[in-house]
Design a protein around this motif. Structure first.
Motif: not given
Length: 566
Positions: A241-270
Protein backbone atom coordinates in the motif's frame (compact mmCIF):
# COMPACT_ATOMS: atom_id res chain seq x y z
CA UNK A 1 -98.25 96.38 43.18
CA UNK A 2 -97.11 93.05 42.50
CA UNK A 3 -96.74 93.71 38.80
CA UNK A 4 -94.67 96.84 39.41
CA UNK A 5 -92.40 95.11 41.73
CA UNK A 6 -91.98 92.39 39.17
CA UNK A 7 -91.18 94.95 36.44
CA UNK A 8 -88.63 96.68 38.60
CA UNK A 9 -87.06 93.49 39.41
CA UNK A 10 -86.92 92.61 35.72
CA UNK A 11 -85.27 95.86 34.79
CA UNK A 12 -82.79 95.58 37.58
CA UNK A 13 -81.93 92.05 36.62
CA UNK A 14 -81.22 92.57 32.89
CA UNK A 15 -77.89 94.47 33.13
CA UNK A 16 -76.74 92.10 35.80
CA UNK A 17 -77.46 89.15 33.57
CA UNK A 18 -75.69 90.78 30.66
CA UNK A 19 -72.72 91.55 32.80
CA UNK A 20 -72.59 88.06 34.06
CA UNK A 21 -72.86 86.75 30.51
CA UNK A 22 -69.98 88.92 29.31
CA UNK A 23 -67.93 88.02 32.34
CA UNK A 24 -68.59 84.32 31.75
CA UNK A 25 -67.52 84.58 28.09
CA UNK A 26 -64.14 86.19 28.93
CA UNK A 27 -63.46 83.58 31.55
CA UNK A 28 -64.36 80.85 29.16
CA UNK A 29 -62.04 82.34 26.55
CA UNK A 30 -59.19 82.48 29.03
CA UNK A 31 -59.80 78.89 30.07
CA UNK A 32 -60.13 77.74 26.43
CA UNK A 33 -56.94 79.59 25.49
CA UNK A 34 -55.13 77.98 28.35
CA UNK A 35 -56.51 74.59 27.35
CA UNK A 36 -55.43 75.13 23.74
CA UNK A 37 -51.96 76.25 24.78
CA UNK A 38 -51.73 73.18 27.07
CA UNK A 39 -52.84 70.80 24.20
CA UNK A 40 -50.17 72.00 21.75
CA UNK A 41 -47.43 71.50 24.31
CA UNK A 42 -48.48 67.90 24.96
CA UNK A 43 -48.51 67.10 21.23
CA UNK A 44 -45.09 68.61 20.85
CA UNK A 45 -43.87 66.58 23.73
CA UNK A 46 -45.33 63.45 22.14
CA UNK A 47 -43.72 64.27 18.81
CA UNK A 48 -40.40 64.95 20.47
CA UNK A 49 -40.64 61.69 22.37
CA UNK A 50 -41.45 59.86 19.15
CA UNK A 51 -38.48 61.46 17.44
CA UNK A 52 -36.23 60.52 20.30
CA UNK A 53 -37.52 56.93 20.22
CA UNK A 54 -36.96 56.76 16.46
CA UNK A 55 -33.46 58.11 16.85
CA UNK A 56 -32.75 55.63 19.62
CA UNK A 57 -34.13 52.76 17.50
CA UNK A 58 -32.04 53.91 14.53
CA UNK A 59 -28.94 54.07 16.67
CA UNK A 60 -29.68 50.63 18.08
CA UNK A 61 -30.25 49.25 14.58
CA UNK A 62 -26.99 50.81 13.40
CA UNK A 63 -25.23 49.38 16.42
CA UNK A 64 -26.66 45.94 15.71
CA UNK A 65 -25.71 46.20 12.04
CA UNK A 66 -22.22 47.29 12.99
CA UNK A 67 -21.95 44.45 15.49
CA UNK A 68 -23.27 41.97 12.93
CA UNK A 69 -20.80 43.25 10.35
CA UNK A 70 -18.01 42.95 12.88
CA UNK A 71 -19.06 39.38 13.63
CA UNK A 72 -19.29 38.60 9.92
CA UNK A 73 -15.80 39.94 9.33
CA UNK A 74 -14.48 38.08 12.35
CA UNK A 75 -16.17 34.86 11.19
CA UNK A 76 -14.76 35.36 7.67
CA UNK A 77 -11.27 35.81 9.12
CA UNK A 78 -11.71 32.71 11.27
CA UNK A 79 -13.02 30.74 8.27
CA UNK A 80 -10.09 31.84 6.13
CA UNK A 81 -7.63 31.00 8.87
CA UNK A 82 -9.24 27.57 9.32
CA UNK A 83 -9.15 27.05 5.57
CA UNK A 84 -5.46 27.83 5.48
CA UNK A 85 -4.84 25.58 8.49
CA UNK A 86 -6.79 22.73 6.88
CA UNK A 87 -4.80 23.05 3.65
CA UNK A 88 -1.58 23.16 5.65
CA UNK A 89 -2.66 20.05 7.54
CA UNK A 90 -3.35 18.26 4.25
CA UNK A 91 0.16 19.08 3.04
CA UNK A 92 1.66 17.88 6.32
CA UNK A 93 -0.32 14.65 6.13
CA UNK A 94 0.86 14.04 2.57
CA UNK A 95 4.46 14.63 3.58
CA UNK A 96 4.05 12.36 6.60
CA UNK A 97 2.65 9.61 4.34
CA UNK A 98 5.66 9.97 2.03
CA UNK A 99 8.07 9.91 4.95
CA UNK A 100 6.37 6.73 6.17
CA UNK A 101 6.83 4.84 2.90
CA UNK A 102 9.64 2.72 4.36
CA UNK A 103 8.80 2.68 8.12
CA UNK A 104 5.19 1.75 7.37
CA UNK A 105 6.24 -1.30 5.37
CA UNK A 106 8.53 -2.50 8.18
CA UNK A 107 5.57 -2.70 10.56
CA UNK A 108 3.52 -4.98 8.31
CA UNK A 109 3.87 -8.74 8.42
CA UNK A 110 5.33 -10.27 5.23
CA UNK A 111 2.95 -11.98 2.83
CA UNK A 112 2.65 -15.76 3.04
CA UNK A 113 0.90 -18.29 0.83
CA UNK A 114 -1.50 -18.97 3.69
CA UNK A 115 -2.61 -15.33 3.48
CA UNK A 116 -3.76 -15.98 -0.08
CA UNK A 117 -6.01 -18.92 0.79
CA UNK A 118 -9.51 -18.12 -0.41
CA UNK A 119 -12.07 -18.25 2.36
CA UNK A 120 -15.47 -18.50 0.71
CA UNK A 121 -17.99 -15.94 1.86
CA UNK A 122 -21.21 -17.90 2.19
CA UNK A 123 -24.29 -15.69 1.87
CA UNK A 124 -26.97 -16.10 4.53
CA UNK A 125 -30.11 -17.87 3.39
CA UNK A 126 -33.01 -15.44 3.63
CA UNK A 127 -36.32 -17.13 2.73
CA UNK A 128 -38.37 -14.09 3.66
CA UNK A 129 -42.07 -14.89 4.17
CA UNK A 130 -41.59 -18.36 2.76
CA UNK A 131 -40.27 -19.51 6.11
CA UNK A 132 -43.45 -18.47 7.97
CA UNK A 133 -46.41 -20.88 7.69
CA UNK A 134 -49.97 -19.57 7.68
CA UNK A 135 -52.26 -20.19 10.64
CA UNK A 136 -54.55 -23.15 10.02
CA UNK A 137 -58.27 -22.39 9.79
CA UNK A 138 -60.09 -22.96 13.12
CA UNK A 139 -63.64 -24.37 13.28
CA UNK A 140 -64.50 -21.82 15.95
CA UNK A 141 -64.16 -19.09 13.34
CA UNK A 142 -66.84 -20.78 11.17
CA UNK A 143 -69.18 -22.43 13.70
CA UNK A 144 -72.57 -20.60 13.86
CA UNK A 145 -74.05 -19.46 17.14
CA UNK A 146 -76.46 -22.06 18.68
CA UNK A 147 -80.17 -21.08 18.50
CA UNK A 148 -81.83 -19.57 21.57
CA UNK A 149 -84.90 -20.93 23.38
CA UNK A 150 -87.30 -18.62 21.56
CA UNK A 151 -85.78 -19.60 18.16
CA UNK A 152 -86.18 -23.29 18.95
CA UNK A 153 -89.94 -22.76 19.52
CA UNK A 154 -90.33 -21.44 15.98
CA UNK A 155 -88.29 -23.95 13.94
CA UNK A 156 -84.83 -22.57 14.71
CA UNK A 157 -83.28 -26.01 15.10
CA UNK A 158 -83.66 -26.88 11.40
CA UNK A 159 -82.35 -23.47 10.35
CA UNK A 160 -79.37 -23.88 12.66
CA UNK A 161 -78.66 -27.31 11.20
CA UNK A 162 -78.55 -25.80 7.70
CA UNK A 163 -76.19 -23.05 8.89
CA UNK A 164 -73.92 -25.66 10.44
CA UNK A 165 -73.80 -27.59 7.17
CA UNK A 166 -72.88 -24.45 5.23
CA UNK A 167 -70.26 -23.55 7.86
CA UNK A 168 -68.75 -27.03 7.65
CA UNK A 169 -68.50 -26.71 3.89
CA UNK A 170 -66.85 -23.28 4.18
CA UNK A 171 -64.49 -24.58 6.82
CA UNK A 172 -63.54 -27.57 4.66
CA UNK A 173 -62.96 -25.30 1.66
CA UNK A 174 -60.72 -23.06 3.81
CA UNK A 175 -58.75 -26.09 5.06
CA UNK A 176 -58.31 -27.33 1.50
CA UNK A 177 -57.16 -23.87 0.29
CA UNK A 178 -54.79 -23.59 3.26
CA UNK A 179 -53.25 -26.97 2.47
CA UNK A 180 -52.79 -25.94 -1.16
CA UNK A 181 -51.14 -22.63 -0.19
CA UNK A 182 -48.91 -24.42 2.33
CA UNK A 183 -47.91 -26.92 -0.33
CA UNK A 184 -46.99 -24.07 -2.68
CA UNK A 185 -45.11 -22.29 0.10
CA UNK A 186 -43.14 -25.39 1.02
CA UNK A 187 -42.38 -26.02 -2.65
CA UNK A 188 -41.15 -22.44 -3.14
CA UNK A 189 -39.14 -22.69 0.10
CA UNK A 190 -37.55 -25.93 -1.07
CA UNK A 191 -36.71 -24.36 -4.41
CA UNK A 192 -35.19 -21.30 -2.70
CA UNK A 193 -33.14 -23.57 -0.44
CA UNK A 194 -31.97 -25.55 -3.46
CA UNK A 195 -30.96 -22.39 -5.33
CA UNK A 196 -29.11 -21.10 -2.28
CA UNK A 197 -27.37 -24.44 -1.83
CA UNK A 198 -26.35 -24.34 -5.51
CA UNK A 199 -24.90 -20.85 -5.04
CA UNK A 200 -23.05 -22.01 -1.94
CA UNK A 201 -21.65 -25.03 -3.81
CA UNK A 202 -20.53 -22.79 -6.68
CA UNK A 203 -18.78 -20.43 -4.26
CA UNK A 204 -17.17 -23.33 -2.41
CA UNK A 205 -16.16 -25.04 -5.67
CA UNK A 206 -14.58 -21.82 -6.93
CA UNK A 207 -12.74 -21.39 -3.63
CA UNK A 208 -11.54 -25.01 -3.75
CA UNK A 209 -10.40 -24.54 -7.33
CA UNK A 210 -8.50 -21.35 -6.49
CA UNK A 211 -6.99 -22.93 -3.40
CA UNK A 212 -5.96 -26.00 -5.40
CA UNK A 213 -4.26 -23.71 -7.91
CA UNK A 214 -2.68 -21.83 -5.02
CA UNK A 215 -1.40 -25.11 -3.59
CA UNK A 216 0.09 -26.04 -6.97
CA UNK A 217 1.76 -22.64 -7.19
CA UNK A 218 3.08 -23.07 -3.67
CA UNK A 219 4.69 -26.37 -4.59
CA UNK A 220 6.13 -24.94 -7.82
CA UNK A 221 7.31 -21.88 -5.91
CA UNK A 222 9.24 -24.10 -3.51
CA UNK A 223 10.77 -25.82 -6.56
CA UNK A 224 11.89 -22.46 -7.93
CA UNK A 225 9.76 -22.51 -11.06
CA UNK A 226 9.86 -19.01 -12.60
CA UNK A 227 6.14 -18.62 -13.29
CA UNK A 228 5.19 -19.50 -9.71
CA UNK A 229 7.87 -17.32 -8.18
CA UNK A 230 6.93 -14.37 -10.38
CA UNK A 231 3.24 -14.84 -9.57
CA UNK A 232 3.87 -14.76 -5.83
CA UNK A 233 6.20 -11.75 -6.01
CA UNK A 234 3.56 -9.93 -8.07
CA UNK A 235 1.06 -10.57 -5.25
CA UNK A 236 3.57 -9.10 -2.80
CA UNK A 237 3.89 -5.92 -4.84
CA UNK A 238 0.14 -5.68 -5.43
CA UNK A 239 -0.52 -5.77 -1.70
CA UNK A 240 2.03 -3.07 -0.98
CA UNK A 241 0.00 0.00 0.00
CA UNK A 242 1.41 3.32 -1.15
CA UNK A 243 0.07 6.87 -0.68
CA UNK A 244 -2.26 8.39 -3.23
CA UNK A 245 -0.58 9.46 -6.45
CA UNK A 246 1.75 6.47 -6.71
CA UNK A 247 1.58 4.39 -9.91
CA UNK A 248 1.01 0.66 -9.52
CA UNK A 249 2.94 -0.60 -12.53
CA UNK A 250 5.67 -3.19 -12.29
CA UNK A 251 7.26 -6.14 -14.05
CA UNK A 252 8.78 -9.16 -12.37
CA UNK A 253 11.20 -11.79 -13.67
CA UNK A 254 12.82 -14.67 -11.85
CA UNK A 255 16.15 -16.15 -12.89
CA UNK A 256 16.39 -19.61 -11.35
CA UNK A 257 20.03 -19.96 -12.33
CA UNK A 258 20.87 -17.03 -10.04
CA UNK A 259 17.97 -17.39 -7.65
CA UNK A 260 17.25 -13.69 -7.97
CA UNK A 261 14.23 -11.55 -8.68
CA UNK A 262 14.46 -8.69 -11.15
CA UNK A 263 11.84 -6.01 -10.54
CA UNK A 264 11.12 -3.10 -12.84
CA UNK A 265 8.89 -0.70 -10.90
CA UNK A 266 7.35 2.60 -11.91
CA UNK A 267 8.45 5.37 -9.56
CA UNK A 268 6.11 8.17 -8.46
CA UNK A 269 6.27 11.40 -10.47
CA UNK A 270 8.17 14.36 -9.10
CA UNK A 271 4.85 16.15 -8.55
CA UNK A 272 4.13 13.80 -5.63
CA UNK A 273 6.37 16.00 -3.46
CA UNK A 274 4.35 19.07 -2.34
CA UNK A 275 6.05 22.24 -3.54
CA UNK A 276 4.57 24.16 -0.60
CA UNK A 277 5.12 23.76 3.13
CA UNK A 278 1.71 25.09 4.00
CA UNK A 279 -0.61 28.09 3.68
CA UNK A 280 -1.10 31.33 5.59
CA UNK A 281 -3.94 33.82 5.65
CA UNK A 282 -3.01 37.43 4.92
CA UNK A 283 -5.71 39.54 6.55
CA UNK A 284 -4.76 42.82 4.89
CA UNK A 285 -5.35 41.33 1.43
CA UNK A 286 -7.94 38.76 2.46
CA UNK A 287 -5.94 36.09 0.61
CA UNK A 288 -4.57 32.62 1.40
CA UNK A 289 -0.98 32.51 0.23
CA UNK A 290 1.12 29.35 -0.18
CA UNK A 291 4.34 29.05 1.79
CA UNK A 292 6.82 27.76 -0.82
CA UNK A 293 8.97 24.76 -0.04
CA UNK A 294 12.60 25.44 -1.00
CA UNK A 295 13.59 23.77 -4.25
CA UNK A 296 16.55 22.11 -2.54
CA UNK A 297 14.23 20.51 -0.01
CA UNK A 298 11.85 19.29 -2.74
CA UNK A 299 14.72 17.64 -4.63
CA UNK A 300 16.13 16.11 -1.46
CA UNK A 301 12.76 14.73 -0.47
CA UNK A 302 12.24 13.16 -3.90
CA UNK A 303 15.66 11.49 -3.74
CA UNK A 304 14.80 10.17 -0.27
CA UNK A 305 11.42 8.95 -1.47
CA UNK A 306 12.63 6.87 -4.41
CA UNK A 307 15.42 5.47 -2.23
CA UNK A 308 12.80 4.45 0.33
CA UNK A 309 10.69 2.82 -2.40
CA UNK A 310 13.70 0.78 -3.52
CA UNK A 311 14.58 -0.38 0.00
CA UNK A 312 10.94 -1.09 0.76
CA UNK A 313 10.61 -3.30 -2.34
CA UNK A 314 13.76 -5.22 -1.47
CA UNK A 315 12.48 -5.70 2.09
CA UNK A 316 8.99 -6.83 1.05
CA UNK A 317 10.32 -9.45 -1.37
CA UNK A 318 13.17 -10.81 0.73
CA UNK A 319 11.07 -10.97 3.92
CA UNK A 320 8.29 -12.89 2.15
CA UNK A 321 10.43 -15.43 0.27
CA UNK A 322 12.72 -18.20 1.54
CA UNK A 323 16.46 -18.06 0.97
CA UNK A 324 16.56 -21.31 -1.00
CA UNK A 325 14.27 -19.74 -3.64
CA UNK A 326 15.26 -16.06 -3.65
CA UNK A 327 18.79 -15.16 -2.69
CA UNK A 328 18.91 -11.65 -4.17
CA UNK A 329 16.74 -8.92 -5.66
CA UNK A 330 17.57 -6.54 -8.47
CA UNK A 331 15.46 -3.39 -8.40
CA UNK A 332 15.14 -0.99 -11.33
CA UNK A 333 13.22 2.20 -10.64
CA UNK A 334 11.87 3.83 -13.77
CA UNK A 335 9.80 6.89 -14.49
CA UNK A 336 7.49 7.42 -17.45
CA UNK A 337 7.56 11.07 -18.40
CA UNK A 338 7.45 13.45 -21.35
CA UNK A 339 10.67 14.29 -23.13
CA UNK A 340 10.93 18.06 -23.02
CA UNK A 341 12.89 18.12 -26.25
CA UNK A 342 10.56 15.96 -28.36
CA UNK A 343 7.27 16.04 -26.47
CA UNK A 344 7.10 12.25 -26.67
CA UNK A 345 6.54 9.86 -23.82
CA UNK A 346 9.81 8.36 -22.67
CA UNK A 347 10.96 5.97 -19.98
CA UNK A 348 13.89 6.90 -17.76
CA UNK A 349 15.70 4.83 -15.18
CA UNK A 350 16.56 6.81 -12.07
CA UNK A 351 17.71 4.06 -9.74
CA UNK A 352 19.07 0.53 -9.95
CA UNK A 353 20.24 -1.60 -7.04
CA UNK A 354 21.04 -5.24 -6.40
CA UNK A 355 21.29 -6.78 -2.98
CA UNK A 356 21.89 -10.29 -1.76
CA UNK A 357 19.86 -11.55 1.16
CA UNK A 358 22.72 -11.84 3.65
CA UNK A 359 23.86 -8.30 2.99
CA UNK A 360 20.35 -6.87 3.16
CA UNK A 361 19.31 -8.71 6.30
CA UNK A 362 22.31 -7.24 8.07
CA UNK A 363 20.76 -3.76 7.75
CA UNK A 364 18.68 -2.11 10.47
CA UNK A 365 16.17 -0.53 8.13
CA UNK A 366 14.25 1.29 10.85
CA UNK A 367 17.29 3.47 11.52
CA UNK A 368 18.95 3.91 8.13
CA UNK A 369 19.00 6.96 5.91
CA UNK A 370 17.59 5.60 2.66
CA UNK A 371 19.97 7.50 0.37
CA UNK A 372 23.04 6.58 2.42
CA UNK A 373 21.88 2.96 2.58
CA UNK A 374 21.61 2.71 -1.20
CA UNK A 375 25.09 4.15 -1.50
CA UNK A 376 26.36 1.41 0.80
CA UNK A 377 24.64 -1.18 -1.42
CA UNK A 378 26.54 0.24 -4.43
CA UNK A 379 23.32 1.29 -6.12
CA UNK A 380 23.29 3.26 -9.33
CA UNK A 381 21.29 6.40 -8.55
CA UNK A 382 20.63 9.42 -10.72
CA UNK A 383 22.76 12.37 -9.58
CA UNK A 384 19.68 14.56 -10.02
CA UNK A 385 16.56 12.36 -9.96
CA UNK A 386 14.19 15.31 -9.58
CA UNK A 387 15.62 16.79 -12.79
CA UNK A 388 15.16 13.40 -14.50
CA UNK A 389 18.83 12.70 -15.13
CA UNK A 390 18.75 9.07 -16.24
CA UNK A 391 21.12 6.18 -15.46
CA UNK A 392 21.80 2.84 -17.13
CA UNK A 393 20.31 0.08 -14.93
CA UNK A 394 22.36 -2.83 -13.69
CA UNK A 395 20.21 -5.24 -15.68
CA UNK A 396 17.98 -4.26 -18.58
CA UNK A 397 14.56 -5.73 -17.98
CA UNK A 398 13.34 -7.79 -20.91
CA UNK A 399 11.31 -10.78 -19.84
CA UNK A 400 11.57 -12.63 -23.12
CA UNK A 401 15.34 -12.45 -22.89
CA UNK A 402 15.35 -13.98 -19.43
CA UNK A 403 13.49 -17.09 -20.46
CA UNK A 404 14.90 -20.44 -21.54
CA UNK A 405 12.43 -22.91 -22.98
CA UNK A 406 11.40 -25.44 -20.35
CA UNK A 407 11.58 -28.32 -22.78
CA UNK A 408 15.01 -27.67 -24.28
CA UNK A 409 16.69 -30.68 -22.69
CA UNK A 410 13.85 -32.98 -23.74
CA UNK A 411 13.32 -32.02 -27.37
CA UNK A 412 16.70 -30.72 -28.45
CA UNK A 413 17.57 -33.95 -30.23
CA UNK A 414 14.19 -34.10 -32.03
CA UNK A 415 13.80 -30.40 -32.78
CA UNK A 416 14.37 -29.26 -36.37
CA UNK A 417 15.75 -25.94 -35.07
CA UNK A 418 19.50 -25.37 -34.93
CA UNK A 419 20.92 -26.51 -31.60
CA UNK A 420 23.78 -24.18 -30.68
CA UNK A 421 25.49 -26.80 -28.51
CA UNK A 422 25.80 -29.10 -31.53
CA UNK A 423 27.68 -26.51 -33.55
CA UNK A 424 31.44 -26.88 -33.61
CA UNK A 425 33.46 -24.00 -32.14
CA UNK A 426 34.19 -22.41 -35.53
CA UNK A 427 30.54 -22.55 -36.60
CA UNK A 428 29.44 -20.99 -33.34
CA UNK A 429 31.99 -18.18 -33.57
CA UNK A 430 30.94 -17.41 -37.16
CA UNK A 431 27.30 -17.32 -36.07
CA UNK A 432 28.20 -14.78 -33.40
CA UNK A 433 30.12 -12.69 -35.96
CA UNK A 434 27.11 -12.73 -38.30
CA UNK A 435 24.90 -11.63 -35.44
CA UNK A 436 27.07 -8.61 -34.64
CA UNK A 437 27.30 -7.69 -38.31
CA UNK A 438 23.50 -7.79 -38.54
CA UNK A 439 23.36 -5.52 -35.52
CA UNK A 440 25.36 -2.88 -37.39
CA UNK A 441 28.92 -3.67 -36.36
CA UNK A 442 31.93 -4.19 -38.58
CA UNK A 443 32.90 -7.54 -37.15
CA UNK A 444 35.26 -10.35 -38.09
CA UNK A 445 36.48 -13.53 -36.46
CA UNK A 446 40.06 -14.10 -35.40
CA UNK A 447 42.32 -17.00 -36.24
CA UNK A 448 41.73 -19.77 -33.71
CA UNK A 449 45.43 -20.31 -33.09
CA UNK A 450 46.24 -16.63 -32.64
CA UNK A 451 43.17 -15.14 -30.99
CA UNK A 452 44.68 -14.72 -27.52
CA UNK A 453 41.34 -15.71 -26.03
CA UNK A 454 39.41 -13.42 -28.40
CA UNK A 455 36.86 -15.05 -30.70
CA UNK A 456 35.91 -11.92 -32.64
CA UNK A 457 36.62 -8.20 -32.91
CA UNK A 458 33.93 -5.64 -33.69
CA UNK A 459 34.00 -1.89 -34.19
CA UNK A 460 30.98 0.37 -34.28
CA UNK A 461 29.82 3.66 -32.86
CA UNK A 462 26.54 2.09 -31.89
CA UNK A 463 27.53 -1.28 -30.54
CA UNK A 464 26.89 -1.41 -26.83
CA UNK A 465 29.50 1.02 -25.48
CA UNK A 466 31.14 2.08 -28.78
CA UNK A 467 34.76 1.90 -29.98
CA UNK A 468 36.70 -1.36 -30.34
CA UNK A 469 34.86 -4.29 -28.79
CA UNK A 470 36.40 -7.69 -28.07
CA UNK A 471 34.01 -10.62 -28.24
CA UNK A 472 34.30 -14.00 -26.58
CA UNK A 473 31.84 -16.78 -27.31
CA UNK A 474 31.35 -19.54 -24.72
CA UNK A 475 29.41 -22.55 -26.00
CA UNK A 476 28.87 -23.88 -22.50
CA UNK A 477 26.14 -25.88 -20.83
CA UNK A 478 26.70 -24.73 -17.24
CA UNK A 479 27.16 -21.48 -15.36
CA UNK A 480 29.76 -19.10 -16.75
CA UNK A 481 31.65 -18.10 -13.65
CA UNK A 482 33.41 -14.96 -12.56
CA UNK A 483 36.85 -16.19 -13.61
CA UNK A 484 35.78 -16.17 -17.29
CA UNK A 485 34.73 -12.54 -17.01
CA UNK A 486 37.97 -11.69 -15.22
CA UNK A 487 39.91 -13.29 -18.06
CA UNK A 488 38.14 -11.08 -20.61
CA UNK A 489 39.21 -7.91 -18.79
CA UNK A 490 42.84 -9.03 -19.08
CA UNK A 491 42.48 -9.56 -22.83
CA UNK A 492 40.78 -6.16 -23.17
CA UNK A 493 43.70 -4.52 -21.39
CA UNK A 494 46.23 -6.25 -23.65
CA UNK A 495 44.39 -5.07 -26.78
CA UNK A 496 43.46 -1.59 -25.49
CA UNK A 497 39.83 -2.39 -26.20
CA UNK A 498 37.09 -0.01 -25.17
CA UNK A 499 34.57 -2.69 -24.28
CA UNK A 500 34.09 -6.42 -24.18
CA UNK A 501 31.23 -8.80 -24.86
CA UNK A 502 30.91 -12.29 -23.44
CA UNK A 503 28.36 -14.45 -25.27
CA UNK A 504 27.27 -17.84 -23.97
CA UNK A 505 24.67 -20.49 -24.61
CA UNK A 506 24.20 -20.87 -20.84
CA UNK A 507 23.94 -18.20 -18.12
CA UNK A 508 25.93 -15.95 -15.77
CA UNK A 509 25.93 -15.52 -12.03
CA UNK A 510 25.25 -12.31 -10.12
CA UNK A 511 28.92 -11.77 -9.30
CA UNK A 512 29.73 -11.91 -13.01
CA UNK A 513 26.99 -9.39 -13.80
CA UNK A 514 28.18 -7.01 -11.10
CA UNK A 515 31.80 -7.27 -12.22
CA UNK A 516 30.83 -6.78 -15.87
CA UNK A 517 28.81 -3.69 -14.99
CA UNK A 518 31.85 -2.11 -13.37
CA UNK A 519 34.27 -3.04 -16.18
CA UNK A 520 32.48 -2.07 -19.42
CA UNK A 521 31.58 -5.66 -20.31
CA UNK A 522 28.29 -6.71 -21.85
CA UNK A 523 27.05 -10.20 -20.97
CA UNK A 524 24.69 -12.07 -23.32
CA UNK A 525 23.22 -15.28 -21.91
CA UNK A 526 21.60 -18.12 -23.84
CA UNK A 527 18.07 -16.75 -23.64
CA UNK A 528 19.14 -13.32 -24.83
CA UNK A 529 21.31 -14.84 -27.55
CA UNK A 530 18.33 -16.81 -28.84
CA UNK A 531 16.27 -13.63 -28.90
CA UNK A 532 18.94 -11.59 -30.70
CA UNK A 533 19.51 -14.27 -33.37
CA UNK A 534 15.78 -14.45 -33.99
CA UNK A 535 15.46 -10.66 -34.14
CA UNK A 536 18.49 -9.84 -36.32
CA UNK A 537 19.14 -13.03 -38.33
CA UNK A 538 15.60 -14.41 -38.53
CA UNK A 539 16.79 -17.82 -37.32
CA UNK A 540 15.02 -19.71 -34.54
CA UNK A 541 17.64 -21.59 -32.57
CA UNK A 542 17.78 -23.74 -29.45
CA UNK A 543 20.43 -22.67 -26.92
CA UNK A 544 20.63 -26.32 -25.96
CA UNK A 545 20.64 -25.80 -22.21
CA UNK A 546 18.33 -24.53 -19.53
CA UNK A 547 19.01 -23.84 -15.86
CA UNK A 548 17.56 -26.34 -13.43
CA UNK A 549 14.33 -25.22 -11.75
CA UNK A 550 15.35 -26.61 -8.40
CA UNK A 551 17.28 -23.95 -6.47
CA UNK A 552 20.89 -24.56 -5.74
CA UNK A 553 22.16 -25.02 -2.24
CA UNK A 554 22.84 -21.80 -0.36
CA UNK A 555 26.33 -21.24 -1.71
CA UNK A 556 27.13 -18.02 -3.50
CA UNK A 557 30.58 -19.04 -4.65
CA UNK A 558 30.88 -19.41 -8.42
CA UNK A 559 33.46 -21.91 -9.62
CA UNK A 560 33.00 -21.12 -13.28
CA UNK A 561 33.76 -24.65 -14.41
CA UNK A 562 32.48 -25.13 -17.98
CA UNK A 563 30.16 -27.91 -19.06
CA UNK A 564 31.02 -30.88 -21.23
CA UNK A 565 31.09 -28.83 -24.45
CA UNK A 566 33.34 -25.80 -24.86
Amino acid sequence: MTDEVSAIRFRLSVPRITFMKNHSSASDRRICGMAQRGGRSEWERQQAAARREAERAAKEEARREKEAERRRKQQHVEDQQKRSEDRTREVEQRVAALDGALPGALQRAPLRFDDLVVKPKIPRFDPGRLDTPEFQPAWAEYEPEPPGLFSLLFGGSARHDREVERAKQAFQDAVTAHKERESQRLSALSKARGEHAARVRAIEDEARSENALLNTRSVEFAQGRPEAVEWFVARILERSAYPEGFPRKFQVAYRPQNRDIVVELELPPTSVIPDVRGYKYVKTRDAIDPIPRPATEVKKRYAQLIASVALRTLHEILSATPADVVDAVVFNGRLTTTDRATGKTTLLHLLSVESERAEFEDLVLSKVDAVACLKRLNALVSPNPYDLEAIEPLIEFDLKRFRFADDIDVVSDLDSRKNLLKLNPTEFEHLVRELFSAMGAEAWTTLPSKDGGVDAVATSKNIFFGGVCLIQAKRWSNLVGLDAVHALTGVMSDHNATTGVLVTTSWFGRASEQFAQRNRIKLINGAELKHLIKEHLGIDVVPGVAPKHKPRASNNKQTGRPGPTQ
